[in-house]
Enzyme design. Structure first.
Site, PDB file in Angstrom:
ATOM      1  N   GLY A  55       0.678  -1.135  -0.002  1.00  0.00           N
ATOM      2  CA  GLY A  55       0.108  -0.015  -0.047  1.00  0.00           C
ATOM      3  C   GLY A  55       0.877   1.232  -0.049  1.00  0.00           C
ATOM      4  O   GLY A  55       2.024   1.024   0.376  1.00  0.00           O
ATOM      5  N   CYS A  82       5.434  -5.920   1.813  1.00  0.00           N
ATOM      6  CA  CYS A  82       5.600  -4.687   1.632  1.00  0.00           C
ATOM      7  C   CYS A  82       5.082  -3.671   2.642  1.00  0.00           C
ATOM      8  O   CYS A  82       5.239  -3.987   3.927  1.00  0.00           O
ATOM      9  CB  CYS A  82       5.246  -3.943   0.255  1.00  0.00           C
ATOM     10  SG  CYS A  82       6.238  -2.608   0.081  1.00  0.00           S
ATOM     11  N   TYR A  83       3.928  -2.982   2.398  1.00  0.00           N
ATOM     12  CA  TYR A  83       3.130  -2.331   3.432  1.00  0.00           C
ATOM     13  C   TYR A  83       2.595  -3.277   4.548  1.00  0.00           C
ATOM     14  O   TYR A  83       2.555  -3.153   5.806  1.00  0.00           O
ATOM     15  CB  TYR A  83       2.173  -1.300   2.823  1.00  0.00           C
ATOM     16  CG  TYR A  83       1.207  -0.710   3.953  1.00  0.00           C
ATOM     17  CD1 TYR A  83       1.610   0.563   4.509  1.00  0.00           C
ATOM     18  CD2 TYR A  83       0.029  -1.267   4.517  1.00  0.00           C
ATOM     19  CE1 TYR A  83       0.706   1.210   5.580  1.00  0.00           C
ATOM     20  CE2 TYR A  83      -0.628  -0.649   5.537  1.00  0.00           C
ATOM     21  CZ  TYR A  83      -0.473   0.389   5.887  1.00  0.00           C
ATOM     22  OH  TYR A  83      -1.088   1.120   6.806  1.00  0.00           O
ATOM     23  N   HIS A 169       8.429  -7.659  -3.421  1.00  0.00           N
ATOM     24  CA  HIS A 169       7.005  -7.915  -3.810  1.00  0.00           C
ATOM     25  C   HIS A 169       7.198  -9.449  -4.761  1.00  0.00           C
ATOM     26  O   HIS A 169       7.458  -9.405  -5.887  1.00  0.00           O
ATOM     27  CB  HIS A 169       6.486  -6.914  -5.135  1.00  0.00           C
ATOM     28  CG  HIS A 169       5.925  -5.651  -4.234  1.00  0.00           C
ATOM     29  ND1 HIS A 169       4.778  -5.493  -3.876  1.00  0.00           N
ATOM     30  CD2 HIS A 169       6.580  -4.359  -3.853  1.00  0.00           C
ATOM     31  CE1 HIS A 169       4.683  -4.494  -3.302  1.00  0.00           C
ATOM     32  NE2 HIS A 169       5.753  -3.544  -3.269  1.00  0.00           N
ATOM     33  N   GLU A 171       4.883 -11.162  -5.923  1.00  0.00           N
ATOM     34  CA  GLU A 171       4.020 -11.376  -7.097  1.00  0.00           C
ATOM     35  C   GLU A 171       4.476 -10.712  -8.604  1.00  0.00           C
ATOM     36  O   GLU A 171       3.694 -11.149  -9.558  1.00  0.00           O
ATOM     37  CB  GLU A 171       2.673 -10.712  -6.444  1.00  0.00           C
ATOM     38  CG  GLU A 171       2.627  -9.063  -6.470  1.00  0.00           C
ATOM     39  CD  GLU A 171       3.313  -8.394  -5.347  1.00  0.00           C
ATOM     40  OE1 GLU A 171       3.960  -9.197  -4.586  1.00  0.00           O
ATOM     41  OE2 GLU A 171       2.935  -7.463  -5.091  1.00  0.00           O
ATOM     42  N   ASP A 227     -15.023 -12.741 -22.689  1.00  0.00           N
ATOM     43  CA  ASP A 227     -15.741 -13.323 -21.730  1.00  0.00           C
ATOM     44  C   ASP A 227     -17.249 -13.760 -21.713  1.00  0.00           C
ATOM     45  O   ASP A 227     -17.973 -14.860 -21.486  1.00  0.00           O
ATOM     46  CB  ASP A 227     -15.927 -12.009 -20.695  1.00  0.00           C
ATOM     47  CG  ASP A 227     -14.684 -11.437 -20.256  1.00  0.00           C
ATOM     48  OD1 ASP A 227     -13.625 -12.220 -20.408  1.00  0.00           O
ATOM     49  OD2 ASP A 227     -14.620 -10.344 -19.910  1.00  0.00           O
ATOM     50  N   LYS A 373      -9.083 -13.087 -16.040  1.00  0.00           N
ATOM     51  CA  LYS A 373      -8.899 -13.119 -17.266  1.00  0.00           C
ATOM     52  C   LYS A 373      -8.504 -14.476 -17.973  1.00  0.00           C
ATOM     53  O   LYS A 373      -8.816 -15.195 -18.382  1.00  0.00           O
ATOM     54  CB  LYS A 373      -8.529 -12.178 -18.136  1.00  0.00           C
ATOM     55  CG  LYS A 373      -8.700 -11.864 -19.567  1.00  0.00           C
ATOM     56  CD  LYS A 373     -10.023 -11.418 -19.634  1.00  0.00           C
ATOM     57  CE  LYS A 373     -10.334 -10.742 -21.147  1.00  0.00           C
ATOM     58  NZ  LYS A 373     -11.466  -9.966 -21.028  1.00  0.00           N
TER      59      LYS A 373
END
Ligand code: XMP
Length: 517
Positions: A55, A82-83, A169, A171, A227, A373
């Site tokens: 964040g 992180c945050y 991070h 990710e 979609d 997605k």
């Protein structure tokens, strides 16, 4: 939902959806919840794992998002990122301060590979850092498991309490072993088994849809995009002919695209397929209009007028279905309210459209409401939807209407459709298609002088556009090899009637947008 669940608690970081996607890629079902979700609600969801996101704030700022200490006592393993890492330290009595030297970008760290989260990770690796605060003192019972040159506390943990934290991070793909670290947390610490599998998803969803729909009818608006196509595939498998798909073809699709959609859904799937061809109606409404916003508005309004009329004609004594996916729900602030109520909001790209008051269905069905997605694509492949549809690049709702600058006429649509088809064909043949996120032709309202044989020509200019991007918020123009550009230009001038000049758009976003209008 019987899957194991990982809750990603959102503290406002920019990579939150990415964290959730990575967790899902590890085979673990994951949902994003706001940081202030009541602890009782979190407990009731029976998560197997919790992750705190990053964040933009400082934990020592009273206005920043905080969380009650209670979360650390519910017995669910937590990974702070992180945050989230700083928040864990701060909330449990550690100290967080501003860094003397902030770290941004790829940083090398040394990690203790005895830690459960650093298993199968080398002692040194590159991670993605982005922080101006750091944990300067750990809470009692925690120990450091990684450090960088400027950050003495790049990771820490209290394994007996199953609390883990990383300043970097994992990710982000720039973190070399990031996915392994997340996988380690989920499997080694939390005991996840990887029960989020797309085959199960299809089976479970089909079963749930059958129970929910019973013998009622379902109507779905099919756009030809990924979609709505995958939603149609799932619904068709669940209820066959009880499903009616309405496909409004406004004549602004790419070359042969309307026929391709019709053929796919009438041949491959059991359903009622209703195609409404209304190109003339659209052209009449757009006659003489050149302002981009007005064109968009007319196309949008006409589209829904036709669509609602068709819906009224078909009858509303059943369910309304749409291809809303998980990020649509997050972005629209509807959080976790899975769309199984009668929410009368229609998904479009840039806005949500309200259903007219006189149209009332028994409820709305969003079979893809929990998927990202890439998961939608995986389901599409498994359902046997053709590759070209499943991997279709984004196509704006107003179609070629935003790629024909100035007034839209039948002749211009034809020129652009042909030019776009040639460009796509050449990109496909060149083998670089996978590297491009989106590529298309544009017909600016420009004519230029040229020469063909002995004749002077005065004809259309075609612009070609190709971009690379992660999220379409920013984009870079693609460095297409010159010889590919040369072939495209050659073919466009030779094969497409009324084209005598080709330019390549080398504008990134910002300052440009991907589309021209
Ligand atoms: P821009 O032009 O805003 O485009 O940089 C970003 C992405 O969004 C697509 N786009 C649209 N998609 N309806 C849609 O469904 C629209 O009105 C629309 N306008 C732009 C664009 O193709 C690109 O992928």
């Amino acid at each position: 939902m019987s899957n194991q669940l990982c809750i990603v608690l959102d503290f406002g970081g920019q990579y939150n959806q990415l964290i959730a996607r990575r967790v899902r890629e590890c085979g673990v079902y994951c949902e994003i919840k706001r940081f202030d979700t009541p602890i009782s609600e979190i407990k009731a969801m029976k998560p197997t794992a919790i992750i705190f996101t990053g964040g933009p704030n400082s934990v020592y700022d009273p206005a920043s998002p905080h969380i009650s200490k209670e979360i650390f006592e519910i017995g669910v393993p937590i990974l702070g990122i992180c945050y989230g890492c700083q928040l864990m330290a701060y909330t449990l009595g550690g100290k967080v301060e501003s860094c003397e030297k902030s770290e941004y970008g790829k940083i090398e760290i040394d990690q203790n590979t005895d830690s459960l989260i650093f298993r199968d990770v080398p002692e040194k690796s590159i991670v993605w850092m982005s922080h101006t605060d750091f944990v300067s003192q750990l809470p009692e019972g925690f120990s450091v498991t990684a450090k960088s040159q400027d950050c003495p506390c790049a990771a820490f943990e209290a394994p007996e309490r199953k609390l883990y934290a990383v300043q970097f991070h994992p990710e982000v793909t720039h973190s070399e072993f990031g996915k392994q670290i997340l996988h380690n947390f989920l499997y080694n610490v939390c005991g996840c088994t990887g029960d989020w599998v797309m085959n199960d998803f299809i089976e479970n969803t089909v079963k749930k849809l059958r129970e929910q729909i019973g013998d009622k009818k379902v109507i779905l608006g099919l756009s030809g995009g990924v979609d709505s196509s995958v939603a149609a595939g799932l619904l068709s498998r669940a209820v066959g002919k009880q499903l009616t798909c309405v496909f409004v073809d406004q004549g602004l699709m790419r070359k042969d695209e309307g026929d391709f959609v019709e053929e796919t859904f009438t041949k491959l799937f059991d359903m009622n397929f209703v195609r409404v061809n209304c190109k003339d109606k659209f052209l009449a409404a757009l006659k003489g209009v050149t302002d981009p916003e007005q064109k968009r508005k007319i196309i949008g309004t006409e589209f829904y007028n036709v669509f609602w009329d068709k819906i009224r004609e078909q009858g509303t004594d059943g369910f309304f279905a749409q291809g809303t996916i998980y990020p649509d729900r997050i972005e629209s602030g509807r959080g976790n309210q899975a769309g199984h109520g009668s929410t009368a909001v229609i998904k479009t790209h840039h806005n949500m459209v309200k259903m007219p008051d006189d149209i009332k269905f028994a409820g709305t069905i969003e079979p893809l409401g929990d998927l990202f997605k890439d998961e939608v694509r995986a389901v599409g492949e498994k359902l046997g939807i053709p590759h070209d549809l499943v991997w279709r690049q984004p196509f704006p709702g107003p179609g070629l209407g935003v790629r024909i600058i100035g007034e839209i006429t039948e002749e211009k649509i034809k020129i652009l459709q042909e030019a776009d088809a040639v460009f796509r064909d050449e990109i496909r043949k060149s083998g670089i298609e996978e590297q491009l996120k989106q590529f298309f032709a544009v017909l600016p309202d420009v004519r230029t002088v040229g020469v063909m044989g002995d004749h002077r020509t005065y004809d259309h200019l075609i612009a070609i556009r190709a971009v690379t991007t992660d999220d379409f918020m920013t984009a870079d123009w693609a460095r297409i090899p010159y010889d590919v550009l040369a072939k495209v230009s050659n073919r466009l001038c030779n094969e497409v009637e009324h084209v005598n000049r080709v330019v390549y758009d080398i504008t990134s976003k910002p300052p440009g947008t991907v589309e021209w209008e």
